[in-house]
Motif scaffolding. Structure first.
Motif, PDB file in Angstrom:
ATOM      1  N   ASN A   1       2.117   1.961   3.745  1.00 18.55           N
ATOM      2  CA  ASN A   1       1.864   3.140   4.295  1.00 18.55           C
ATOM      3  C   ASN A   1       3.085   3.733   5.002  1.00 18.55           C
ATOM      4  O   ASN A   1       3.941   3.027   5.375  1.00 18.55           O
ATOM      5  CB  ASN A   1       0.720   3.235   5.045  1.00 18.55           C
ATOM      6  N   LEU A   2       3.177   4.990   5.186  1.00 19.07           N
ATOM      7  CA  LEU A   2       4.110   5.530   5.855  1.00 19.07           C
ATOM      8  C   LEU A   2       3.830   6.355   7.242  1.00 19.07           C
ATOM      9  O   LEU A   2       4.430   7.361   7.611  1.00 19.07           O
ATOM     10  CB  LEU A   2       4.733   6.824   4.747  1.00 19.07           C
TER      11      LEU A   2
ATOM     12  N   ILE B   1      -2.779  -1.052  11.026  1.00 21.86           N
ATOM     13  CA  ILE B   1      -2.550  -0.569   9.758  1.00 21.86           C
ATOM     14  C   ILE B   1      -1.173  -0.406   9.478  1.00 21.86           C
ATOM     15  O   ILE B   1      -0.882  -0.579   8.246  1.00 21.86           O
ATOM     16  CB  ILE B   1      -3.298   0.898   9.920  1.00 21.86           C
ATOM     17  N   GLU B   2      -0.405   0.006  10.505  1.00 23.36           N
ATOM     18  CA  GLU B   2       1.228   0.188  10.061  1.00 23.36           C
ATOM     19  C   GLU B   2       1.679  -1.043   9.436  1.00 23.36           C
ATOM     20  O   GLU B   2       2.776  -1.015   8.789  1.00 23.36           O
ATOM     21  CB  GLU B   2       1.885   0.584  11.365  1.00 23.36           C
ATOM     22  N   LYS B   3       1.362  -2.286  10.105  1.00 19.62           N
ATOM     23  CA  LYS B   3       2.234  -3.349   9.766  1.00 19.62           C
ATOM     24  C   LYS B   3       1.240  -3.953   8.436  1.00 19.62           C
ATOM     25  O   LYS B   3       1.888  -5.100   7.909  1.00 19.62           O
ATOM     26  CB  LYS B   3       1.840  -4.370  10.872  1.00 19.62           C
ATOM     27  N   GLY B   4       0.396  -3.183   7.725  1.00 19.86           N
ATOM     28  CA  GLY B   4      -0.310  -3.663   6.496  1.00 19.86           C
ATOM     29  C   GLY B   4      -1.452  -4.689   6.772  1.00 19.86           C
ATOM     30  O   GLY B   4      -1.840  -5.212   5.784  1.00 19.86           O
TER      31      GLY B   4
ATOM     32  N   VAL C   1      -3.550  11.838   1.089  1.00 21.99           N
ATOM     33  CA  VAL C   1      -3.765  10.655   1.233  1.00 21.99           C
ATOM     34  C   VAL C   1      -2.793   9.548   0.524  1.00 21.99           C
ATOM     35  O   VAL C   1      -1.969   8.814   0.974  1.00 21.99           O
ATOM     36  CB  VAL C   1      -5.355   9.915   0.849  1.00 21.99           C
ATOM     37  N   GLU C   2      -2.545  10.098  -0.821  1.00 24.58           N
ATOM     38  CA  GLU C   2      -1.520   9.284  -1.451  1.00 24.58           C
ATOM     39  C   GLU C   2      -0.070   9.519  -1.134  1.00 24.58           C
ATOM     40  O   GLU C   2       0.811   8.796  -1.495  1.00 24.58           O
ATOM     41  CB  GLU C   2      -1.554  10.071  -3.102  1.00 24.58           C
ATOM     42  N   ASP C   3      -0.019  10.737  -0.227  1.00 24.38           N
ATOM     43  CA  ASP C   3       1.495  10.743   0.226  1.00 24.38           C
ATOM     44  C   ASP C   3       1.638   9.800   1.432  1.00 24.38           C
ATOM     45  O   ASP C   3       2.860   9.411   1.528  1.00 24.38           O
ATOM     46  CB  ASP C   3       1.788  11.978   1.045  1.00 24.38           C
ATOM     47  N   ILE C   4       0.654   9.107   1.982  1.00 26.27           N
ATOM     48  CA  ILE C   4       0.753   8.196   3.052  1.00 26.27           C
ATOM     49  C   ILE C   4       0.687   6.825   2.623  1.00 26.27           C
ATOM     50  O   ILE C   4       1.449   5.961   3.076  1.00 26.27           O
ATOM     51  CB  ILE C   4      -0.107   8.632   4.076  1.00 26.27           C
ATOM     52  N   PHE C   5      -0.480   6.866   1.943  1.00 21.92           N
ATOM     53  CA  PHE C   5      -0.928   5.352   1.385  1.00 21.92           C
ATOM     54  C   PHE C   5      -0.376   5.279  -0.069  1.00 21.92           C
ATOM     55  O   PHE C   5      -0.581   6.002  -0.889  1.00 21.92           O
ATOM     56  CB  PHE C   5      -2.256   5.211   1.577  1.00 21.92           C
ATOM     57  N   PHE C   6       0.036   4.010  -0.479  1.00 24.36           N
ATOM     58  CA  PHE C   6       0.605   3.850  -1.775  1.00 24.36           C
ATOM     59  C   PHE C   6       0.309   2.318  -2.141  1.00 24.36           C
ATOM     60  O   PHE C   6       0.790   1.557  -1.082  1.00 24.36           O
ATOM     61  CB  PHE C   6       1.879   4.356  -2.188  1.00 24.36           C
ATOM     62  N   LEU C   7       0.078   2.191  -3.342  1.00 23.77           N
ATOM     63  CA  LEU C   7      -0.074   0.729  -3.892  1.00 23.77           C
ATOM     64  C   LEU C   7       1.160  -0.058  -4.039  1.00 23.77           C
ATOM     65  O   LEU C   7       2.203   0.629  -4.330  1.00 23.77           O
ATOM     66  CB  LEU C   7      -1.152   0.408  -4.994  1.00 23.77           C
ATOM     67  N   GLU C   8       1.412  -1.303  -3.626  1.00 27.66           N
ATOM     68  CA  GLU C   8       2.641  -1.994  -4.026  1.00 27.66           C
ATOM     69  C   GLU C   8       2.642  -2.268  -5.492  1.00 27.66           C
ATOM     70  O   GLU C   8       1.441  -2.656  -6.084  1.00 27.66           O
ATOM     71  CB  GLU C   8       2.746  -3.308  -3.172  1.00 27.66           C
ATOM     72  N   GLU C   9       3.757  -2.843  -6.146  1.00 29.19           N
ATOM     73  CA  GLU C   9       3.660  -3.499  -7.413  1.00 29.19           C
ATOM     74  C   GLU C   9       2.931  -4.557  -7.719  1.00 29.19           C
ATOM     75  O   GLU C   9       2.813  -5.514  -6.851  1.00 29.19           O
ATOM     76  CB  GLU C   9       5.007  -3.791  -8.035  1.00 29.19           C
TER      77      GLU C   9
END
Lengths: 147, 66
Positions: free
Chosen positions: B3-4, B33-36, B56-64
């Protein structure tokens, strides 16, 4: 009232019960009860002539103290704390079941090979509940510190 | 999930405590949350996104691989 209404009503009730928690100040009450009962149980061990009922009553009080700590809200109760609490209940349940399965075997082996006596040890509900509540409280505190 | 939040907090000149106050959680939860370490609920993710006026997608995104 049709089936859907009944199901909805039941679900609402269960959700309401599952969210039940005591306020944060109860945590202190629970800790005080547990500590004082623990001290009294230790004191009873030192007494030669002690009535049987005192120990039974104190053991129940200890479980009540642990339960109050367990269901009391945290200072800052939010969704993460709720998630950590749920994890700690899961762990406590699993460890409780394992303890119930393993402890009688350990007891038997210790009495057979260490003390060389065939003492028939009873495995009480107090041991299991005490263990589960303690594990839940401990895991919850550990998980909270690691967040 | 990444997340950003930290970036957006910096852009809005907010501390973790400020953000926590605004969305009604503890500062430790924002840190996790910031640290995942903790993935927030949909409700909390929407609250955070709304606060920063993003989706939400601009802040949270899935990793590969997720």
């Amino acid at each position: 009232m049709n089936l859907n209404d009944i199901q909805k009503c039941e679900r609402t009730k269960i959700e309401k019960w599952s969210r039940f928690q005591l306020s944060h100040k109860w945590k202190t009450v629970g800790i005080m009860i547990s500590l004082s009962v623990f001290a009294m149980l230790l004191g009873l061990k030192l007494m030669d002539d002690r009535p049987q009922w005192t120990s039974e009553v104190l053991k129940r009080l200890l479980i009540v103290g642990f339960l109050i700590i367990s269901i009391s809200k945290d200072k800052e109760e939010d969704e993460m704390i709720a998630s950590l609490r749920a994890k700690s209940y899961t762990l406590a349940f699993i460890f409780g079941v394992l303890y119930t399965l393993i402890q009688p075997v350990v007891d038997y082996l210790v009495h057979q090979y260490v003390f060389s006596a065939s003492e028939n040890n009873t495995f009480s509900y107090f041991q299991v509940l005490w263990f589960m509540l303690l594990i839940q409280i401990m895991f919850f505190e550990v998980l909270k510190r690691q967040r | 999930m990444k997340n950003l939040i930290k970036v957006e907090r910096a852009r809005h000149n907010m501390t973790q405590a400020d953000l926590a106050d605004k969305i009604g959680v503890s500062r430790q939860s924002i840190n996790a949350i910031e640290k995942g370490k903790y993935i927030p609920s949909t409700l909390l993710a929407i609250k955070i996104a709304k606060l920063f006026k993003l989706s939400v997608e601009d802040i949270f995104f899935l990793e590969e691989g997720e």
